[in-house]
Design a protein around this motif. Structure first.
Motif, PDB file in Angstrom:
ATOM      1  N   ARG A   6       0.725  -1.246  -0.156  1.00 59.41           N
ATOM      2  CA  ARG A   6      -0.047  -0.097  -0.139  1.00 59.41           C
ATOM      3  C   ARG A   6       0.899   1.369  -0.084  1.00 59.41           C
ATOM      4  NH1 ARG A   6      -2.971  -1.799   5.135  1.00 59.41           N
ATOM      5  NH2 ARG A   6      -3.707   0.174   5.268  1.00 59.41           N
ATOM      6  N   PRO A   7       0.490   2.309  -0.564  1.00 62.60           N
ATOM      7  CA  PRO A   7       1.007   3.679  -0.896  1.00 62.60           C
ATOM      8  C   PRO A   7       1.055   4.307   0.841  1.00 62.60           C
ATOM      9  CG  PRO A   7      -0.893   4.008  -1.497  1.00 62.60           C
ATOM     10  CD  PRO A   7      -1.034   2.372  -1.080  1.00 62.60           C
ATOM     11  N   GLU A  23       9.026  16.446  -0.152  1.00 65.79           N
ATOM     12  CA  GLU A  23       9.344  15.914  -1.279  1.00 65.79           C
ATOM     13  C   GLU A  23      10.728  15.355  -0.932  1.00 65.79           C
ATOM     14  OE1 GLU A  23      11.606  17.518  -5.389  1.00 65.79           O
ATOM     15  OE2 GLU A  23      10.805  18.964  -3.999  1.00 65.79           O
ATOM     16  N   ALA A  26       9.445  11.640   0.368  1.00 68.25           N
ATOM     17  CA  ALA A  26       9.132  11.081  -0.735  1.00 68.25           C
ATOM     18  C   ALA A  26      10.478  10.450  -1.468  1.00 68.25           C
ATOM     19  CB  ALA A  26       8.492  11.911  -1.853  1.00 68.25           C
ATOM     20  N   GLY A  30      11.149   6.416  -1.577  1.00 62.65           N
ATOM     21  CA  GLY A  30      11.046   6.032  -2.970  1.00 62.65           C
ATOM     22  C   GLY A  30      12.373   4.984  -3.053  1.00 62.65           C
ATOM     23  N   ARG A  35       5.819   3.335  -2.351  1.00 62.08           N
ATOM     24  CA  ARG A  35       5.112   3.862  -3.290  1.00 62.08           C
ATOM     25  C   ARG A  35       4.370   5.096  -2.758  1.00 62.08           C
ATOM     26  NH1 ARG A  35      -0.102   3.250  -5.620  1.00 62.08           N
ATOM     27  NH2 ARG A  35      -0.378   1.321  -4.482  1.00 62.08           N
ATOM     28  N   ALA A  37       1.966   8.482  -2.549  1.00 57.81           N
ATOM     29  CA  ALA A  37       1.037   9.593  -3.294  1.00 57.81           C
ATOM     30  C   ALA A  37       1.071  10.785  -2.674  1.00 57.81           C
ATOM     31  CB  ALA A  37      -0.531   8.796  -3.061  1.00 57.81           C
ATOM     32  N   PRO A  52       7.845  13.644  -6.616  1.00 54.62           N
ATOM     33  CA  PRO A  52       8.109  12.204  -6.942  1.00 54.62           C
ATOM     34  C   PRO A  52       6.870  11.357  -6.435  1.00 54.62           C
ATOM     35  CG  PRO A  52       9.578  12.817  -5.020  1.00 54.62           C
ATOM     36  CD  PRO A  52       8.651  14.171  -5.727  1.00 54.62           C
ATOM     37  N   ALA A  53       5.833  11.442  -6.973  1.00 54.34           N
ATOM     38  CA  ALA A  53       4.373  10.725  -6.477  1.00 54.34           C
ATOM     39  C   ALA A  53       4.002   9.985  -7.609  1.00 54.34           C
ATOM     40  CB  ALA A  53       3.471  11.669  -5.787  1.00 54.34           C
ATOM     41  N   ALA A  54       3.495   8.615  -7.160  1.00 54.56           N
ATOM     42  CA  ALA A  54       2.932   7.893  -8.280  1.00 54.56           C
ATOM     43  C   ALA A  54       1.374   8.437  -8.694  1.00 54.56           C
ATOM     44  CB  ALA A  54       2.831   6.440  -7.931  1.00 54.56           C
ATOM     45  N   GLU A  55       1.086   9.487  -7.780  1.00 48.33           N
ATOM     46  CA  GLU A  55      -0.503   9.710  -7.871  1.00 48.33           C
ATOM     47  C   GLU A  55      -0.571  11.069  -7.040  1.00 48.33           C
ATOM     48  OE1 GLU A  55      -5.073   8.346  -6.575  1.00 48.33           O
ATOM     49  OE2 GLU A  55      -3.429   7.061  -6.346  1.00 48.33           O
TER      50      GLU A  55
END
Length: 379
Positions: A6-7, A23, A26, A30, A35, A37, A52-55
């Motif tokens: 899970r993120p 940031e 994140a 990473g 992951r 968001a 740098p977020a997947a969503e």
């Protein structure tokens, strides 16, 4: 879905002062294969695009302080809408942990997470806890701080409080590896002058006339990098040109950490990120806290460096051309104090704050920590 898959949802917005440490976290997460968001408001779209977020999810928010009773009511209504929006998003995303970095854009997702029983962490960057974080603190699973001493956090919450330092950007970590090189006797004194969106104007109004008032031989020894608002650029450039001072004046420096590292002295506001970067890089400073803030957070931030001899704090009413000229003239005459101040600043620097914070996040989320070290628990 296991916690491992899970993120981690990071909530930050409003200003770069909240986004930059978010940031950095994140990036640290990473590197560990987690992951990320981002939940933010609509005011930081330019910054959020490179996050740098997947969503990225946009949550309605507003600041319910100041203004008329009607304005406060409308802001509270918008925050309530943000909580409802966050509840829907969190049920769909099912994050393993939510991390808030202060400011009212943090309130809806962190509050919604607490309501749903999701582990939550807030990070306070300043030396005084902000109003949004103060509201969230009793509801958060853990509280991380950028300074060892933070005013406004009750002793009853000591058990969930952790000192991590303020996460800094990779560019700052690179600059932190550059040792301080003191000015040569009779040589050039390099100044970096900046103040952020709310502080650049006073720097443009005070610093150029201060340097212009110095004797010609002193002006010839100065080299200045200064950020100035677009409307002030030409006036500031012209003032330096007339004074015979070598200067680079721009509205924004993408390489500001590198310019700070190249400076012998920094003149700036004292936002949490700036103070953290001064410590990490190890540079002497003249700090002018932003006046008028209800929490006086910038004065508290500046005080942490002033107390150890790393900075000179000047309140804005005292920040005059005559005072600045006197401070610069003293350092030109005897630069030995700069060396001591640089060492003091370096002693206060924390370069692994993002990893310390990541450890706490992963522990709360139940995700195995593959690297890094535990954060210090504040007493």
């Amino acid at each position: 879905m296991s916690a491992q898959a899970r993120p981690v949802l990071i909530a930050a917005g409003g200003t770069g002062g909240h986004l930059f440490p978010a940031e950095a976290l994140a990036v640290a997460l990473g590197k560990r294969g987690v992951r990320v968001a981002l939940a933010t408001d609509g005011r930081v779209d330019r910054i959020a695009k490179t996050f740098p977020a997947a969503e990225v999810i946009h949550i309605p928010s507003a600041t319910p302080s100041g203004g008329s009773a009607l304005a406060k009511g409308l802001a509270a209504l918008k925050l309530a809408r943000g909580v409802l929006s966050s509840l829907r998003a969190l049920r769909a995303m099912r994050p393993a942990c939510i991390v808030g970095f202060g400011g009212y854009p943090t309130v809806p997702p962190v509050l919604a997470g607490a309501m749903l029983g999701i582990p939550t962490l807030i990070h306070e960057q300043n030396g005084v806890i902000g109003r949004a974080n103060k509201f969230l603190a009793p509801r958060a699973s853990a509280i991380a701080t950028g300074f060892r001493k933070v005013k406004g956090i009750p002793e009853s919450m000591a058990g969930k409080r952790h000192y991590t330092g303020n996460p800094i950007r990779p560019a700052v970590i690179e600059a932190a590896a550059i040792p301080y090189s003191p000015p040569e006797p009779g040589g050039t004194l390099r100044l970096a002058v900046f103040g952020g969106s709310q502080g650049a104007r006073v720097m443009s109004e005070i610093v150029p006339p201060a340097l212009l008032s110095l004797p010609e031989e002193a002006r010839a020894r100065l080299a200045v990098d200064q950020q100035a608002r677009a409307e002030d650029l030409e006036a500031v450039r012209l003032a330096y040109a007339r004074a015979g001072i070598a200067a680079c004046v721009e509205p924004f420096f993408k390489d500001l950490p590198a310019r700070m590292a190249a400076a012998h002295l920094v003149v700036s506001r004292s936002g949490a990120s700036t103070v953290a970067e001064l410590g990490a890089i190890g540079r002497p400073a003249i700090l002018v806290p932003l006046p008028g803030a209800l929490d006086q957070d910038q004065a508290a931030n500046a005080g942490t460096l002033a107390e150890i001899g790393a900075a000179t704090m000047i309140l804005q009413p005292d920040f005059t051309p005559a005072r600045v000229a006197s401070e610069i003239a003293a350092r030109l005459a005897d630069p030995s104090g700069l060396v001591r101040a640089a060492a003091a600043a370096k002693s206060a620097g924390v370069t692994d704050a993002a990893d310390r914070l990541a450890d706490i996040v992963l522990n709360l989320a139940g995700i195995a920590v593959s690297q890094g070290r535990p954060a210090d628990t504040a007493s």
